[in-house]
Design a protein around this motif. Structure first.
Motif, PDB file in Angstrom:
ATOM      1  N   SER A  93       4.495  -0.162 -15.306  1.00  0.00           N
ATOM      2  CA  SER A  93       4.991   0.025 -13.836  1.00  0.00           C
ATOM      3  C   SER A  93       4.788   1.440 -13.387  1.00  0.00           C
ATOM      4  CB  SER A  93       6.358  -0.003 -13.628  1.00  0.00           C
ATOM      5  OG  SER A  93       7.047  -0.039 -12.655  1.00  0.00           O
ATOM      6  N   VAL A  94       4.207   1.514 -12.219  1.00  0.00           N
ATOM      7  CA  VAL A  94       3.882   2.706 -11.263  1.00  0.00           C
ATOM      8  C   VAL A  94       4.582   2.547  -9.913  1.00  0.00           C
ATOM      9  CG1 VAL A  94       2.318   4.291 -10.513  1.00  0.00           C
ATOM     10  CG2 VAL A  94       1.819   3.245 -12.509  1.00  0.00           C
ATOM     11  N   TYR A  95       5.471   3.081  -9.641  1.00  0.00           N
ATOM     12  CA  TYR A  95       6.312   3.279  -8.305  1.00  0.00           C
ATOM     13  C   TYR A  95       6.127   4.237  -7.629  1.00  0.00           C
ATOM     14  CZ  TYR A  95       9.995   1.727  -5.347  1.00  0.00           C
ATOM     15  OH  TYR A  95      10.926   1.206  -4.260  1.00  0.00           O
ATOM     16  N   PHE A  96       5.371   4.061  -6.224  1.00  0.00           N
ATOM     17  CA  PHE A  96       5.594   5.121  -4.886  1.00  0.00           C
ATOM     18  C   PHE A  96       6.590   4.962  -4.422  1.00  0.00           C
ATOM     19  CE2 PHE A  96       1.240   4.558  -6.519  1.00  0.00           C
ATOM     20  CZ  PHE A  96       0.617   5.725  -6.621  1.00  0.00           C
ATOM     21  N   GLY A  97       7.431   5.966  -4.257  1.00  0.00           N
ATOM     22  CA  GLY A  97       8.684   5.864  -3.288  1.00  0.00           C
ATOM     23  C   GLY A  97       8.683   7.313  -2.596  1.00  0.00           C
ATOM     24  N   GLY A  98       9.812   7.278  -1.751  1.00  0.00           N
ATOM     25  CA  GLY A  98       9.676   8.510  -0.589  1.00  0.00           C
ATOM     26  C   GLY A  98      11.142   8.848  -0.115  1.00  0.00           C
ATOM     27  N   GLY A  99      10.951   9.200   0.888  1.00  0.00           N
ATOM     28  CA  GLY A  99      10.026   9.325   1.998  1.00  0.00           C
ATOM     29  C   GLY A  99       9.329   7.859   2.512  1.00  0.00           C
ATOM     30  N   THR A 100       8.275   7.996   3.089  1.00  0.00           N
ATOM     31  CA  THR A 100       7.537   6.959   3.543  1.00  0.00           C
ATOM     32  C   THR A 100       6.205   6.934   2.896  1.00  0.00           C
ATOM     33  OG1 THR A 100       8.853   6.765   5.599  1.00  0.00           O
ATOM     34  CG2 THR A 100       6.845   5.579   5.549  1.00  0.00           C
ATOM     35  N   PRO A 101       6.075   6.248   1.552  1.00  0.00           N
ATOM     36  CA  PRO A 101       4.791   6.541   0.904  1.00  0.00           C
ATOM     37  C   PRO A 101       3.524   5.778   1.690  1.00  0.00           C
ATOM     38  CG  PRO A 101       6.341   5.871  -0.493  1.00  0.00           C
ATOM     39  CD  PRO A 101       6.933   5.835   0.637  1.00  0.00           C
ATOM     40  N   SER A 102       3.735   4.852   2.650  1.00  0.00           N
ATOM     41  CA  SER A 102       2.648   4.329   3.422  1.00  0.00           C
ATOM     42  C   SER A 102       2.035   4.923   4.429  1.00  0.00           C
ATOM     43  CB  SER A 102       3.030   2.792   3.968  1.00  0.00           C
ATOM     44  OG  SER A 102       4.415   3.264   4.689  1.00  0.00           O
ATOM     45  N   LEU A 103       2.622   6.325   4.654  1.00  0.00           N
ATOM     46  CA  LEU A 103       2.000   7.146   5.600  1.00  0.00           C
ATOM     47  C   LEU A 103       0.993   7.926   4.727  1.00  0.00           C
ATOM     48  CD1 LEU A 103       5.128   8.811   7.384  1.00  0.00           C
ATOM     49  CD2 LEU A 103       3.488   7.363   8.140  1.00  0.00           C
ATOM     50  N   THR A 104       0.986   7.899   3.412  1.00  0.00           N
ATOM     51  CA  THR A 104      -0.261   8.499   2.778  1.00  0.00           C
ATOM     52  C   THR A 104      -1.444   7.818   2.743  1.00  0.00           C
ATOM     53  OG1 THR A 104       1.434   9.461   1.191  1.00  0.00           O
ATOM     54  CG2 THR A 104      -0.787   9.569   0.385  1.00  0.00           C
ATOM     55  N   PRO A 105      -2.619   8.073   3.071  1.00  0.00           N
ATOM     56  CA  PRO A 105      -3.712   7.473   3.180  1.00  0.00           C
ATOM     57  C   PRO A 105      -4.198   7.033   1.856  1.00  0.00           C
ATOM     58  CG  PRO A 105      -4.026   9.598   3.915  1.00  0.00           C
ATOM     59  CD  PRO A 105      -2.773   9.760   3.451  1.00  0.00           C
ATOM     60  N   PRO A 106      -4.830   5.698   1.967  1.00  0.00           N
ATOM     61  CA  PRO A 106      -5.188   4.809   0.707  1.00  0.00           C
ATOM     62  C   PRO A 106      -6.052   5.400  -0.359  1.00  0.00           C
ATOM     63  CG  PRO A 106      -5.070   3.561   2.758  1.00  0.00           C
ATOM     64  CD  PRO A 106      -4.974   4.756   3.331  1.00  0.00           C
ATOM     65  N   HIS A 107      -7.140   6.288   0.209  1.00  0.00           N
ATOM     66  CA  HIS A 107      -7.755   7.063  -0.550  1.00  0.00           C
ATOM     67  C   HIS A 107      -6.984   7.978  -1.520  1.00  0.00           C
ATOM     68  CE1 HIS A 107      -7.870  10.067   2.503  1.00  0.00           C
ATOM     69  NE2 HIS A 107      -8.401  11.048   1.345  1.00  0.00           N
ATOM     70  N   GLU A 131       6.716   1.810  -1.500  1.00  0.00           N
ATOM     71  CA  GLU A 131       7.576   1.286  -0.571  1.00  0.00           C
ATOM     72  C   GLU A 131       6.674   1.653   0.769  1.00  0.00           C
ATOM     73  OE1 GLU A 131      10.611   4.329  -0.835  1.00  0.00           O
ATOM     74  OE2 GLU A 131      11.350   3.376  -2.628  1.00  0.00           O
ATOM     75  N   MET A 132       7.030   0.620   1.613  1.00  0.00           N
ATOM     76  CA  MET A 132       6.426   0.974   3.218  1.00  0.00           C
ATOM     77  C   MET A 132       7.215   0.691   4.165  1.00  0.00           C
ATOM     78  SD  MET A 132       2.830  -1.383   2.067  1.00  0.00           S
ATOM     79  CE  MET A 132       1.785  -0.820   2.914  1.00  0.00           C
ATOM     80  N   ASP A 133       7.200   1.012   5.220  1.00  0.00           N
ATOM     81  CA  ASP A 133       7.967   0.926   6.335  1.00  0.00           C
ATOM     82  C   ASP A 133       7.297   0.264   7.490  1.00  0.00           C
ATOM     83  OD1 ASP A 133      10.096   2.168   5.327  1.00  0.00           O
ATOM     84  OD2 ASP A 133      10.144   3.837   6.600  1.00  0.00           O
ATOM     85  N   PRO A 134       7.855  -0.803   8.196  1.00  0.00           N
ATOM     86  CA  PRO A 134       6.911  -1.277   9.446  1.00  0.00           C
ATOM     87  C   PRO A 134       6.624  -0.396  10.147  1.00  0.00           C
ATOM     88  CG  PRO A 134       9.217  -2.440   8.813  1.00  0.00           C
ATOM     89  CD  PRO A 134       9.322  -1.160   7.942  1.00  0.00           C
ATOM     90  N   ASN A 151       0.025  -3.518  -6.038  1.00  0.00           N
ATOM     91  CA  ASN A 151      -0.172  -5.280  -5.927  1.00  0.00           C
ATOM     92  C   ASN A 151       1.534  -5.672  -5.842  1.00  0.00           C
ATOM     93  OD1 ASN A 151       1.643  -4.665  -8.443  1.00  0.00           O
ATOM     94  ND2 ASN A 151      -0.262  -4.974  -9.779  1.00  0.00           N
ATOM     95  N   ARG A 152       2.321  -4.797  -5.246  1.00  0.00           N
ATOM     96  CA  ARG A 152       3.501  -5.018  -5.119  1.00  0.00           C
ATOM     97  C   ARG A 152       4.347  -3.952  -3.626  1.00  0.00           C
ATOM     98  NH1 ARG A 152       8.902  -3.575  -6.284  1.00  0.00           N
ATOM     99  NH2 ARG A 152      10.215  -5.326  -6.087  1.00  0.00           N
ATOM    100  N   VAL A 153       4.768  -4.612  -2.851  1.00  0.00           N
ATOM    101  CA  VAL A 153       5.150  -3.784  -1.716  1.00  0.00           C
ATOM    102  C   VAL A 153       6.951  -3.855  -1.585  1.00  0.00           C
ATOM    103  CG1 VAL A 153       5.341  -3.646   0.944  1.00  0.00           C
ATOM    104  CG2 VAL A 153       3.411  -4.095  -0.263  1.00  0.00           C
ATOM    105  N   SER A 154       7.413  -2.812  -1.462  1.00  0.00           N
ATOM    106  CA  SER A 154       8.878  -2.865  -0.899  1.00  0.00           C
ATOM    107  C   SER A 154       8.923  -2.503   0.404  1.00  0.00           C
ATOM    108  CB  SER A 154       9.555  -1.911  -1.939  1.00  0.00           C
ATOM    109  OG  SER A 154      10.865  -1.377  -1.739  1.00  0.00           O
ATOM    110  N   LEU A 155       9.313  -3.359   1.046  1.00  0.00           N
ATOM    111  CA  LEU A 155       9.205  -3.172   2.739  1.00  0.00           C
ATOM    112  C   LEU A 155      10.659  -2.978   3.032  1.00  0.00           C
ATOM    113  CD1 LEU A 155       7.317  -3.628   5.282  1.00  0.00           C
ATOM    114  CD2 LEU A 155       8.268  -5.844   5.491  1.00  0.00           C
ATOM    115  N   GLY A 156      10.705  -1.774   3.695  1.00  0.00           N
ATOM    116  CA  GLY A 156      11.702  -0.835   4.359  1.00  0.00           C
ATOM    117  C   GLY A 156      12.281  -1.564   5.623  1.00  0.00           C
TER     118      GLY A 156
END
Length: 178
Positions: A93-107, A131-134, A151-156
């Motif tokens: 498992s690798v988990y990107f949390g935050g903050g709003t990780p979806s503000l970080t560019p995909p690259h 974690e991604m925010d609308p 491969n998995r999104v946690s939608l805030g």
């Protein structure tokens, strides 16, 4: 017990679910980690209820990208400084949390996953969650995250009531969730 490596102004940048034995200046892994948490602290604004370590980047175009470039370079250095394990097991498992990780560019997400994989190995069937925010991603950005290995999104979505979202200081509205 969570092992914490700190190298920046944020409370926790890179955490492994592992036990760390400490001496005066050296940490060594005494159990094999099975999961990795990467803290990406960027938010467009601070919600009134939030007590997480974040960096407010505002709404200005490119501000989050610039902050993320600098921060991710520190995370990559930290990954390299974290002792490798001797075990032949992979992270599941690798988990990107935050903050709003979806503000970080995909690259940049891709670079972090590549570094973690090179240092600790990520199992082929590992769950890589972000974690991604609308309102912080569109289809192209989502595809970039998928291409990077998410491969998995946690939608805030804290509420479907715009008045409640506004009163709590949330940046998204119902229009962002559609």
């Amino acid at each position: 017990i969570m092992g914490v490596a700190r190298r920046s102004q944020f409370t926790s940048t890179f955490l492994f679910a592992a036990r760390f034995a400490s001496s005066a200046s050296v940490h060594r892994v005494t159990t094999t980690p099975s999961a990795c948490y990467v803290h990406l602290p960027f938010c467009r604004r601070r919600c009134f209820y939030c007590d997480f370590p974040i960096q407010v980047v505002g709404e200005r175009r490119g501000a989050a990208d610039l902050a993320a470039e600098r921060y991710v370079s520190l995370v990559l250095r930290e990954i390299q400084a974290t002792p490798p394990t001797m075990a032949k097991t992979s992270l599941n498992s690798v988990y990107f949390g935050g903050g709003t990780p979806s503000l970080t560019p995909p690259h940049l997400i891709s670079r972090i996953l590549e570094a973690v994989h090179a240092r600790y190995d990520i199992a082929a069937d590992a769950e890589c969650t972000m974690e991604m925010d609308p309102g912080t991603f569109d289809m192209a950005r989502l595809q970039g995250f998928l291409d990077a290995g998410i491969n998995r999104v946690s939608l805030g979505v804290q509420s479907f009531d715009d008045a409640l979202l506004e009163s709590s200081g949330r940046a998204c509205t119902q229009a962002h969730r559609v």
